[in-house]
Design an enzyme around this catalytic site. Structure first.
Site, PDB file in Angstrom:
ATOM      1  N   LYS A  34       0.824  -1.218   0.000  1.00  0.00           N
ATOM      2  CA  LYS A  34       0.000   0.000   0.000  1.00  0.00           C
ATOM      3  C   LYS A  34       0.854   1.262   0.000  1.00  0.00           C
ATOM      4  CE  LYS A  34      -3.545   2.121   2.962  1.00  0.00           C
ATOM      5  NZ  LYS A  34      -4.196   2.027   4.285  1.00  0.00           N
ATOM      6  N   ASN A  80      12.839  -9.460  17.539  1.00  0.00           N
ATOM      7  CA  ASN A  80      13.142  -8.122  16.998  1.00  0.00           C
ATOM      8  C   ASN A  80      14.210  -8.166  15.912  1.00  0.00           C
ATOM      9  OD1 ASN A  80      11.961  -7.629  19.702  1.00  0.00           O
ATOM     10  ND2 ASN A  80      12.312  -5.488  19.131  1.00  0.00           N
ATOM     11  N   SER A 110      -3.534  -7.825  17.550  1.00  0.00           N
ATOM     12  CA  SER A 110      -3.950  -7.938  16.149  1.00  0.00           C
ATOM     13  C   SER A 110      -3.151  -9.022  15.436  1.00  0.00           C
ATOM     14  CB  SER A 110      -3.825  -6.583  15.429  1.00  0.00           C
ATOM     15  OG  SER A 110      -2.468  -6.223  15.251  1.00  0.00           O
ATOM     16  N   LYS A 111      -1.873  -9.151  15.763  1.00  0.00           N
ATOM     17  CA  LYS A 111      -1.057 -10.204  15.129  1.00  0.00           C
ATOM     18  C   LYS A 111      -1.516 -11.581  15.628  1.00  0.00           C
ATOM     19  CE  LYS A 111       2.045  -9.897  12.657  1.00  0.00           C
ATOM     20  NZ  LYS A 111       2.148  -9.778  11.172  1.00  0.00           N
ATOM     21  N   TYR A 115      -1.090  -3.966  19.050  1.00  0.00           N
ATOM     22  CA  TYR A 115      -0.344  -4.561  17.920  1.00  0.00           C
ATOM     23  C   TYR A 115      -0.278  -6.075  18.062  1.00  0.00           C
ATOM     24  CZ  TYR A 115       3.767  -6.362  15.437  1.00  0.00           C
ATOM     25  OH  TYR A 115       4.610  -7.135  14.673  1.00  0.00           O
ATOM     26  N   SER A 116       0.174  -6.555  19.230  1.00  0.00           N
ATOM     27  CA  SER A 116       0.348  -8.011  19.346  1.00  0.00           C
ATOM     28  C   SER A 116      -0.996  -8.726  19.371  1.00  0.00           C
ATOM     29  CB  SER A 116       1.219  -8.381  20.540  1.00  0.00           C
ATOM     30  OG  SER A 116       0.780  -7.792  21.721  1.00  0.00           O
ATOM     31  N   THR A 151       5.005 -12.570  14.819  1.00  0.00           N
ATOM     32  CA  THR A 151       5.961 -12.004  15.766  1.00  0.00           C
ATOM     33  C   THR A 151       5.973 -12.784  17.078  1.00  0.00           C
ATOM     34  OG1 THR A 151       6.339 -10.054  17.145  1.00  0.00           O
ATOM     35  CG2 THR A 151       4.104 -10.383  16.412  1.00  0.00           C
ATOM     36  N   ASP A 152       7.081 -12.667  17.802  1.00  0.00           N
ATOM     37  CA  ASP A 152       7.146 -13.313  19.129  1.00  0.00           C
ATOM     38  C   ASP A 152       6.260 -12.597  20.154  1.00  0.00           C
ATOM     39  OD1 ASP A 152       8.662 -10.983  19.448  1.00  0.00           O
ATOM     40  OD2 ASP A 152      10.439 -11.998  20.255  1.00  0.00           O
ATOM     41  N   GLU A 153       5.812 -11.356  19.807  1.00  0.00           N
ATOM     42  CA  GLU A 153       5.027 -10.584  20.790  1.00  0.00           C
ATOM     43  C   GLU A 153       3.688 -11.221  21.097  1.00  0.00           C
ATOM     44  OE1 GLU A 153       4.942  -6.366  20.382  1.00  0.00           O
ATOM     45  OE2 GLU A 153       7.003  -6.267  19.675  1.00  0.00           O
ATOM     46  N   ALA A 180       1.667  -5.342   7.188  1.00  0.00           N
ATOM     47  CA  ALA A 180       1.032  -5.126   8.493  1.00  0.00           C
ATOM     48  C   ALA A 180       1.369  -3.732   8.975  1.00  0.00           C
ATOM     49  CB  ALA A 180       1.543  -6.151   9.503  1.00  0.00           C
ATOM     50  N   GLU A 181       0.547  -3.243   9.871  1.00  0.00           N
ATOM     51  CA  GLU A 181       0.967  -2.131  10.715  1.00  0.00           C
ATOM     52  C   GLU A 181       1.852  -2.774  11.775  1.00  0.00           C
ATOM     53  OE1 GLU A 181       0.577   1.088  10.522  1.00  0.00           O
ATOM     54  OE2 GLU A 181      -0.683   1.060   8.751  1.00  0.00           O
ATOM     55  N   SER A 182       3.066  -2.232  11.974  1.00  0.00           N
ATOM     56  CA  SER A 182       4.060  -2.999  12.736  1.00  0.00           C
ATOM     57  C   SER A 182       4.597  -2.312  13.989  1.00  0.00           C
ATOM     58  CB  SER A 182       5.238  -3.340  11.821  1.00  0.00           C
ATOM     59  OG  SER A 182       5.946  -2.158  11.491  1.00  0.00           O
ATOM     60  N   ASN A 199      17.653  -2.903  26.868  1.00  0.00           N
ATOM     61  CA  ASN A 199      17.668  -1.719  25.997  1.00  0.00           C
ATOM     62  C   ASN A 199      18.818  -0.772  26.320  1.00  0.00           C
ATOM     63  OD1 ASN A 199      15.395  -2.642  24.683  1.00  0.00           O
ATOM     64  ND2 ASN A 199      13.965  -1.406  25.892  1.00  0.00           N
TER      65      ASN A 199
END
Ligand code: NAD
Ligand code: DAU
Length: 350
Positions: free
Chosen positions: A35, A185, A159-160, A156-157, A131-133, A84-86, A255
Site C-alpha cells: 500500500k 526483533n 492484532s497479530k 499490535y500483538s 511475531t514473538d510478541e 502489516a501495521e508494525s 535496551n
C-alpha cells in the site's frame, strides 16, 4: 514459472525478502503488493526494480474486491504475507487501524487463496509472517517455544495474534496449506526510524536526545534482518504444512546496554571522542503496558531445517550503523515531512 505474492515487500523485512527471492529464484515471478504507507518505500528496492522476474503492485490488502481481482489475474502459487501495521507505539495511539490492516487484511488474503486453490492445493502455500510478541512477556527465566500459550499485551500483538489464529483456523477448517513463523526483533538496513535502533542512530547523528523508555531494563532478542529473510526462504520451501516455527537471534540485550553499545559504535564511526554520544541518553516516560522480556527458542527451526543466525550482534550492529551513515539521503528522506509530526506527538510530552 511459479508466481509468488509477497505482501508488504516495500517495508523493512519485506524488502529484504523480495530481494532475496528475486535474486535467488530466477524461475519465480515475485509480485510485491504494498500500500506504500508511511513505512513502505520503493527506494528500498531500487537495485532490483528492473529485473524481469519482479513486479510491483500498489494496493491495499483491506480492499476485498481488489484482492480477489488480483488473485484472479495472477493465479498465485504461493503467498508470503508480511504486510502489516508494525509499530507498537502507533498501535497504542490508533488500535483500530491495526485491526483493519492486520486482521481484516489477513482474512481477505486467506479467502482469496482459499477460493483460488479450492480444487487443487498441490504445490501451493500460504506463509504468514508473525511475531514473538503474541506470546506476551517473559520474566527473568525461560524462552518462547512454538507451544507457548498466546498472551498478547499490546493492540499490535493482539492484532497479530488474531491474524495467526485465523491462519491456523483456515488450515484446520479448509485444509489451506499454511505455515507460520514468529520472529523476534529485527535490525538492519532500511528499518523505519520509529523503531529503537534506527531512531537512536538518527538522533545520535543529529546530536539529539536518545529516548529510552522507563529505566531501559526491558529485554529484546535481536536478529539481523538478512538472517530473518534466510529463515523465511527456508521455511517457505521446506517447512511442514500446518507448522509454526520460532525464529530468534539467541541474542538478548537490555535496551540500555544496547543503546550504550550503539553510542560507542557511533562515536567510533563519527570520529567523536569516546563517551560523547552516551550523554544524549535520556530516560523518558515508559511505554504503556511495556512487555518486559522477549526471548526465542529457535531450536525447532535449527534442528529441522538447519537454519541458524549468521552474525554476532556486534558485527551486525556495526554493519547496520555503516548502512545508515552511507545512506543518509534515505534517512533524511524518510524523516522529513510526516515523520516530524509523528516524532513530536510521540516524544514531546514524555
Ligand atoms: P514495516 O512497517 O517496515 O513494513 C510493513 C509494510 O506493509 C509497509 O511496506 C507497508 O506499506 C505495508 N502495508 C501496511 N499496511 C498495508 C496494507 N493495508 N496493504 C498493503 N500493504 C500494507 O514492517 P516490518 O518491520 O518490515 O514487518 C513486516 C512483518 O514482519 C509484519 O507482519 C510484522 O508484524 C512482522 N515482524 C516484524 C518484526 C520486526 O522486528 N520488525 C519482527 C517479527 C515479525
Ligand atoms: O519482537 C518483535 C517485534 O519487535 C515486532 O513484531 C515489531 O513489529 C517490532 O516493532 C518490534 O517491537 P518492539 O516494540 O520490541 O520494538 P521497538 O523498536 O519499538 O522497541 C524496542 C525496545 O526499545 C522496546 O522495549 C521499547 C524500547 N524503546 C523503543 C523506542 C521506539 C525505547 O526505549 N525508546 C524508543 O524511542
Amino acid at each position: 514459472m511459479k508466481t509468488i505474492l509477497v505482501t508488504g515487500g516495500a517495508g523493512f523485512i519485506g524488502s529484504h525478502v523480495v530481494r532475496r527471492l528475486v535474486n535467488n529464484y530466477p524461475s519465480y515471478k515475485i509480485v510485491n503488493l504494498d500500500k506504500l504507507t508511511y513505512a513502505g518505500n520503493l527506494e528500498n528496492l531500487k537495485d532490483i526494480e528492473g529485473k524481469g522476474n519482479y513486479e510491483f503492485v500498489k494496493g491495499d490488502i483491506v480492499d476485498t474486491e481488489f484482492i480477489n481481482n488480483l488473485f484472479n489475474e495472477y493465479k498465485f502459487d504461493g503467498v508470503i504475507h508480511l504486510a502489516a501495521e508494525s509499530h507498537v507505539d502507533r498501535s497504542i495511539t490508533n488500535p483500530t487501524e491495526f485491526v483493519f490492516a492486520n486482521v481484516i487484511g489477513t482474512v481477505n488474503l486467506l479467502n482469496a487463496a482459499k477460493t483460488l486453490w479450492a480444487d487443487d492445493t498441490e504445490g501451493k502455500r500460504f506463509y504468514h509472517i508473525s511475531t514473538d510478541e503474541v506470546y506476551g512477556s517473559l520474566g527473568e527465566e525461560g524462552f518462547f517455544v512454538e507451544t507457548t500459550s498466546y498472551d498478547p499485551q499490546s493492540p499490535y500483538s493482539a492484532s497479530k495474534a488474531s491474524s495467526d489464529h485465523f491462519v491456523r483456523a483456515y488450515g484446520n477448517t479448509y485444509k489451506l496449506p499454511i505455515v507460520i513463523s514468529n520472529c523476534s526483533n529485527n535490525y538492519g538496513a532500511n528499518q523505519f526510524p520509529e523503531k529503537l535502533i534506527p531512531l537512536a542512530i538518527n538522533n545520535i547523528r543529529h546530536n539529539k536526545p536518545v529516548p529510552v523508555y522507563g529505566k531501559g531494563e526491558n529485554i529484546r532478542d535481536w536478529l539481523f534482518v538478512n538472517d530473518h529473510a534466510a529463515a523465511i526462504d527456508v521455511i517457505y520451501h521446506e517447512g511442514r504444512n500446518g507448522e509454526t516455527y520460532n525464529i530468534g537471534g539467541n541474542n538478548e540485550w537490555k535496551n540500555i546496554d544496547l543503546i550504550r553499545l550503539l553510542c560507542s559504535v557511533m562515536d567510533e564511526k563519527l570520529g567523536r571522542e569516546k563517551g560523547t554520544s552516551e550523554q544524549l541518553i535520556t530516560f523518558v516516560k515508559d511505554r504503556a503496558g511495556h512487555d518486559m522480556r522477549y526471548a526465542i527458542d529457535s531450536s525447532k527451526l535449527q534442528n529441522e531445517l538447519g537454519w541458524e543466525p549468521s552474525l554476532q550482534f556486534e558485527e551486525g550492529l556495526a554493519k547496520t550503523v555503516d548502512w545508515y551513515l552511507e545512506n543518509q539521503e534515505w534517512l533524511d528522506h524518510v524523516t522529513s515531512g510526516e515523520y516530524k509530526n509523528y516524532y513530536s506527538a510521540q516524544y514531546q510530552d514524555r
